[in-house]
Design a protein around this motif. Structure first.
Motif: not given
Length: 126
Positions: A16-20, A87-96
Motif C-alpha cells: 500500500m502506498p500509504i504515507t500518513a 475491509d481487509g486492509e492494514a494501515y500504518v499511521v506514524p504519529l508524534p
C-alpha cells in the motif's frame, strides 16, 4: 498464528502506498444516535499506530483526547489524522509521541468492531 498475522500486515503495508502525516483535518460531528469504535492508545518515540480492518469500511479518525471530547460533544473538531479505511486492509499511521483516541466511524450500535488497533515498534511490528 501470530507470525502469520505479522507477515500479512507486513505484506499489506508493503503493497500500500500509504504515507500518513500528522496534520490537522476538520471532522464533522457524529450524527445523533450514531455509534463508533474507540481505542485509546499511547504512542512512544519510535512507535507507530497500525490499524487492520477485518470487515466493513469506516472513517478512521485519530484525535488527541481534547479533540475527541470536542467531537463527541457535537462540535466540529480537528483530527490529527483522518482517512477512509476498507475491509481487509492494514494501515500504518506514524504519529508524534502522545496519547490518542482512535475512532472507527460509523459502526452498528451494540455490535463489536472487527478491527485490530495496535501500537508497534518499526520495523518489527511485534
Amino acid at each position: 498464528m501470530r507470525y502469520v498475522v505479522v507477515m500479512l500486515i507486513l505484506i499489506a503495508v508493503t503493497l500500500m502506498p500509504i504515507t500518513a502525516h500528522a496534520q490537522l483535518v476538520v471532522v464533522k460531528p457524529p450524527i445523533n444516535g450514531a455509534c463508533w469504535g474507540l481505542w485509546n492508545v499511547t504512542i512512544l518515540p519510535g512507535q507507530y499506530l497500525v490499524i487492520h480492518v477485518l470487515s466493513n469500511n469506516y472513517s478512521l479518525y485519530v484525535f488527541t483526547p481534547t479533540q475527541y471530547s470536542d467531537w463527541v460533544s457535537g462540535g466540529g473538531a480537528f483530527a490529527v489524522y483522518a482517512q477512509y479505511v476498507v475491509d481487509g486492509e492494514a494501515y500504518v499511521v506514524p504519529l508524534p509521541p502522545g496519547q490518542y483516541s482512535v475512532v472507527l466511524y460509523p459502526t452498528p450500535c451494540g455490535v463489536g468492531v472487527n478491527a485490530v488497533i495496535r501500537v508497534v515498534d518499526w520495523p518489527g511490528l511485534v
